[in-house]
Every structure is written in structure tokens, then in C-alpha cells.
Design an enzyme around this catalytic site. Structure first.
Site, mmCIF file in Angstrom:
data_model
loop_
_atom_site.group_PDB
_atom_site.id
_atom_site.type_symbol
_atom_site.label_atom_id
_atom_site.label_comp_id
_atom_site.label_asym_id
_atom_site.label_seq_id
_atom_site.Cartn_x
_atom_site.Cartn_y
_atom_site.Cartn_z
ATOM 1 N N ASN A 105 0.869 -1.183 0.000
ATOM 2 C CA ASN A 105 0.000 0.000 0.000
ATOM 3 C C ASN A 105 0.909 1.238 0.000
ATOM 4 O OD1 ASN A 105 -1.359 2.283 1.119
ATOM 5 N ND2 ASN A 105 -3.012 0.940 1.812
ATOM 6 N N ARG A 137 5.038 18.587 0.242
ATOM 7 C CA ARG A 137 5.805 19.653 -0.404
ATOM 8 C C ARG A 137 5.204 20.155 -1.716
ATOM 9 N NH1 ARG A 137 11.067 21.052 1.235
ATOM 10 N NH2 ARG A 137 10.881 21.151 3.474
ATOM 11 N N HIS A 190 -5.432 3.748 -1.911
ATOM 12 C CA HIS A 190 -6.704 4.030 -1.245
ATOM 13 C C HIS A 190 -7.033 5.512 -1.458
ATOM 14 C CE1 HIS A 190 -9.260 3.066 2.569
ATOM 15 N NE2 HIS A 190 -9.812 4.061 1.889
ATOM 16 N N HIS A 194 -3.931 11.800 0.385
ATOM 17 C CA HIS A 194 -2.677 11.125 0.001
ATOM 18 C C HIS A 194 -2.756 10.723 -1.479
ATOM 19 C CE1 HIS A 194 -5.095 7.785 1.533
ATOM 20 N NE2 HIS A 194 -4.882 8.123 2.784
ATOM 21 N N GLU A 248 -8.649 0.423 -3.129
ATOM 22 C CA GLU A 248 -9.580 0.266 -2.019
ATOM 23 C C GLU A 248 -10.215 1.607 -1.677
ATOM 24 O OE1 GLU A 248 -6.855 -1.439 0.926
ATOM 25 O OE2 GLU A 248 -6.531 0.577 1.698
ATOM 26 N N HIS A 305 -4.085 -4.334 7.704
ATOM 27 C CA HIS A 305 -4.113 -3.264 8.697
ATOM 28 C C HIS A 305 -3.197 -3.586 9.863
ATOM 29 C CE1 HIS A 305 -5.510 0.560 10.079
ATOM 30 N NE2 HIS A 305 -6.179 0.656 8.950
ATOM 31 N N GLY A 344 0.994 -1.214 4.381
ATOM 32 C CA GLY A 344 1.505 0.109 4.048
ATOM 33 C C GLY A 344 2.341 0.718 5.151
ATOM 34 N N HIS A 345 1.678 1.147 6.210
ATOM 35 C CA HIS A 345 2.318 1.998 7.214
ATOM 36 C C HIS A 345 3.631 1.418 7.760
ATOM 37 C CE1 HIS A 345 2.310 5.233 10.150
ATOM 38 N NE2 HIS A 345 2.655 4.330 11.045
HETATM 39 N N1 PXP Z 1 -6.431 -2.568 4.240
HETATM 40 C C1 PXP Z 1 -7.236 -1.490 4.264
HETATM 41 C C2 PXP Z 1 -8.660 -1.670 3.889
HETATM 42 C C3 PXP Z 1 -6.750 -0.230 4.608
HETATM 43 O O1 PXP Z 1 -7.567 0.830 4.621
HETATM 44 C C4 PXP Z 1 -5.388 -0.079 4.934
HETATM 45 C C5 PXP Z 1 -4.843 1.277 5.276
HETATM 46 O O2 PXP Z 1 -5.032 2.148 4.209
HETATM 47 C C6 PXP Z 1 -4.578 -1.222 4.878
HETATM 48 C C7 PXP Z 1 -5.123 -2.454 4.545
HETATM 49 C C8 PXP Z 1 -3.113 -1.169 5.195
HETATM 50 O O3 PXP Z 1 -2.944 -0.877 6.551
HETATM 51 P P1 PXP Z 1 -1.514 -0.465 7.109
HETATM 52 O O4 PXP Z 1 -1.174 0.853 6.474
HETATM 53 O O5 PXP Z 1 -1.723 -0.370 8.588
HETATM 54 O O6 PXP Z 1 -0.559 -1.539 6.715
#
Ligand code: PXP
Length: 237
Positions: free
Chosen positions: A7, A18, A43, A50, A70, A190, A213-214
Site C-alpha cells: 500500500n 511539499r 486508497h 494522500h 480500495e 491493517h 503500508g504503514h
Molecule cells: N487494508 C485497508 C482496507 C486499509 O484501509 C489499509 C490502510 O489504508 C490497509 C489495509 C493497510 O494498513 P496499514 O497501512 O496499517 O498496513
């Protein structure tokens, strides 16, 4: 095999700070794929804080692995997805303004709405997934929406992993077993990270894909993007 879909929202967040094109989101997507990611997830939110809608159009011809979009299916999101035709759309019930997705669909209450949207995407040849928690009622009703897959919301798993991982995984194992019985494909995402990912993968039968992602982007500050992706892929072996 469980696919890793990266992600890249956070890359867009840094770029947007920026107002120029640094880092270059399209290049990062290409590099994630070069380093072994099997998918790219974005997303786009209504406020485009973003990923912008333009990013989604720019990424479409570039992503050579699986492209997953998503988001909440409002009319502009639906039109965007139908135009871009990614491999997969993941429907998330996040209202505008929320910091991050923090709940799954109530598939009983929202069944008619989901059915309608899902059938539109499926007629366009786009695979569908819906974000759900592990409540059995939500898995049972997910099948009736016609969705191909569910994405298990792993926030609660991640929250409880450090205190008691056996407890943390229990409801996910039950939900996944039911999804497998019902022939629903299983994705997850997530707050998955290098500590909790391997245990999740090893305990969830039929886990098709994780989107991360994060934590992955944070890890790449220390290990570099290439090494970090390899570490996540190792967790999925
Ligand atoms: N799945 C969904 C539906 C999400 O909204 C997100 C965050 O945008 C993620 C997965 C990924 O989560 P994370 O950024 O915590 O890895």
C-alpha cells in the site's frame, strides 16, 4: 502462496507535504514490483489527502502486478474504479474524514447496498473484496453480497499480538475457516508488520493476499525499500 501487495498511500502523503513530485509515486510503485512485491494497493479518499484520483490513472498503465484499489464506494469512487478497471477493488466502509480505516462492513445491514455495488464491479470483470471484522455474522452475510473475497481487518490482531498472540489470532482462525467453507477468498490487512505477519500467515489457512503500508514504509526508512520488501516476503514464505 500469499501475495504481498504494498500500500503506497504513505508515499503520496510524503510527496503531498511539499507539493512537488518527490518521492515519485509511480517510480516507487515500479520499484516495489522490481523488489518483489506482487501487488500495489492504493486508497484514494474523497479529500485526496494522500493518493489523488490522478495518481490512480497514472499508476494503471505502470502496475504490472496486481493493482488493488480500495475505498468507500461513493459515486466518484465507483466511476473511477469502473474506468481504471484494476484487478481488484476492496470496499471499505470508511466515512470521509476518518484517519484510517478502523472497522469492517456490517454485512447484514449493508447487504443490499453491497450487493448492488459488487454486481456492478463484477459485471465489469473486476474482482471484489470487502473489508470485514471476524464476527461470524459478518462472514456469513458476506457470501450473500456476491463478493469474491473478504479482507480481514487485522487491527485488533495487531493490537493484541504482543500481550497474547494465541488469543489475538483465535477469532481470525474461526473467521478464516468459515470463509474457506463458504468458498470466500481471504485477504487481510491493517497494522501488519515484521513482528506479527509470519504468525498470522502460519495460522490462517488459505490466506491469498496481505496489503501492508504503514509499517512497511516506516521499516524502509531503516532498512531501505528493497531489503524491507524482502523481509516481508520472507515472513510470507
Ligand atoms: N487494508 C485497508 C482496507 C486499509 O484501509 C489499509 C490502510 O489504508 C490497509 C489495509 C493497510 O494498513 P496499514 O497501512 O496499517 O498496513
Amino acid at each position: 502462496m500469499t501475495k504481498l501487495s504494498v500500500n503506497i498511500n504513505k508515499i503520496a502523503t510524503i510527496r503531498n507535504a511539499r507539493g512537488n513530485n518527490l518521492p515519485d509515486l509511480v517510480q516507487v510503485a515500479k520499484d516495489c514490483e522490481k523488489f518483489g512485491a506482487q501487488g500495489i494497493t492504493v486508497h484514494p479518499r474523497p479529500d485526496e489527502r494522500h493518493i489523488t484520483y490522478q495518481d490512480v490513472y497514472d499508476l494503471k498503465p505502470v502496475v504490472s502486478t496486481e493493482f488493488n484499489i480500495e475505498g468507500f464506494p461513493n459515486i466518484s469512487f465507483i466511476n473511477l474504479v469502473l474506468e481504471v478497471k484494476p484487478h481488484q477493488v476492496t470496499l471499505v466502509p470508511d466515512p470521509p474524514g476518518v484517519l484510517t480505516s478502523n472497522a469492517g462492513w456490517d454485512t447484514l445491514k449493508q447487504k443490499d447496498f453491497l450487493k448492488e455495488v459488487i454486481s456492478e464491479f463484477k459485471s465489469a470483470g473486476i474482482r471484489t473484496s470487502i473489508f470485514v471484522d471476524t464476527k461470524i455474522v459478518n462472514i456469513e452475510n458476506a457470501i450473500e453480497t456476491g463478493t469474491d473475497r473478504i479482507e480481514l481487518y487485522t487491527g485488533p490482531y495487531a493490537d493484541n499480538f504482543n500481550s497474547n498472540k494465541e488469543d489475538a489470532i483465535t477469532s481470525f482462525v474461526k473467521a478464516a475457516n468459515l470463509a474457506n467453507e463458504l468458498n470466500l477468498g481471504i485477504n487481510a490487512g491493517h497494522d501488519l508488520n515484521l513482528d506479527n505477519l509470519n504468525y498470522f500467515k502460519n495460522n490462517i489457512n488459505g490466506l491469498l493476499e496481505v496489503s501492508i503500508g504503514h509499517a512497511l514504509i516506516c521499516d524502509s526508512l531503516y532498512h531501505g525499500l528493497e531489503n524491507t520488501i524482502k523481509k516481508y516476503l520472507d515472513c510470507l514464505k
